[in-house]
Design an enzyme around this catalytic site. Sequence first.
Site, mmCIF file in Angstrom:
data_model
loop_
_atom_site.group_PDB
_atom_site.id
_atom_site.type_symbol
_atom_site.label_atom_id
_atom_site.label_comp_id
_atom_site.label_asym_id
_atom_site.label_seq_id
_atom_site.Cartn_x
_atom_site.Cartn_y
_atom_site.Cartn_z
ATOM 1 N N CYS A 99 0.835 -1.209 0.000
ATOM 2 C CA CYS A 99 0.000 0.000 0.000
ATOM 3 C C CYS A 99 0.869 1.258 0.000
ATOM 4 O O CYS A 99 1.576 1.522 0.983
ATOM 5 C CB CYS A 99 -0.932 -0.026 1.212
ATOM 6 S SG CYS A 99 -1.735 1.541 1.577
ATOM 7 N N CYS B 140 0.081 3.862 2.762
ATOM 8 C CA CYS B 140 0.497 3.328 4.067
ATOM 9 C C CYS B 140 1.961 3.677 4.347
ATOM 10 O O CYS B 140 2.347 3.923 5.491
ATOM 11 C CB CYS B 140 0.319 1.814 4.110
ATOM 12 S SG CYS B 140 -1.384 1.247 3.914
#
Length: 292
Positions: free
Chosen positions: A40, A43
């Site tokens: 991600c 993230c």
Amino acid sequence: MPTAPARPHVFDATTDRFEADVIQRSLQVPVLVDFWAAWCGPCKTLGPILEKLAADYHGAFELAKVDVDKEQQLAAAFQIRSIPTVMLVKDGQLVDGFPGALPEAQLREFLSHHGIAPGVPADTAPAPEAAAAPLDPHAEVMRLRKAVEAAPEQAELKLDLALALLAIGGAHEARQLLDALPANLATDERAVKAHARLDFAALLQDAPPPETLQAAIAANPDDLRARHLLGVQRIVAGDAEAGLEQFMEMLGRNRDFDDGLPKKALIDAFRIVEDEDLVGRYRRRMSSLLLV
């Protein structure tokens, strides 16, 4: 995006340890839960900022990292639809959260909104002072009255006077002082606790005697109104555990009674009861019931 194990106040949360490491831990300190994954991109932006804040806040909150690929059961339980997603757990309950990567300034605002402020590093904390001799409560009221007269613009002194009045039974004057506090002091933990005490005492103004309430409960164990009043009476009388037990019984029988009164009664009682071990034990019991 692995988490460095030596990073302060940051840990990896797992399904089998979530109850102990997050839910139970949140009874002592707020826990921010970061749902993330190695693939991600956002993230990778958010994670380091959260970890930096966890270090900067010196234990005012803890950061639990949940790898959604490894902990799919946890992600499903929290109905995670996108990552990153951050959730805040306090007092054993999920209280707030947000999806996506926020900048550091907005993250600090989010923490501040929930009363989380940076702590003091352990190595710079002031040394504990020697215990002072107990104050005479009536003398303290007199001292604070004079201080308020000398500096009526200092609202903090009025809060101190209200608390001192409560200690000698001056509930009416204490409430007047508390109700007149400015907004920044009205939410002070001491003021909130004092209001809870006053509200408990007010509930008993026209309440039946304990024997009548006990008889009503014996005749109908689902008489939650009687249980509530009996619990309040027990706490005001100093038998905190008996009072908390009545509120727990209410929560177990009907948590939605009177717009959530059982939970509210427990939370108000937690603000009043001084026995931290007892409060911690009943907080855990309340959390377990609410999570069922």
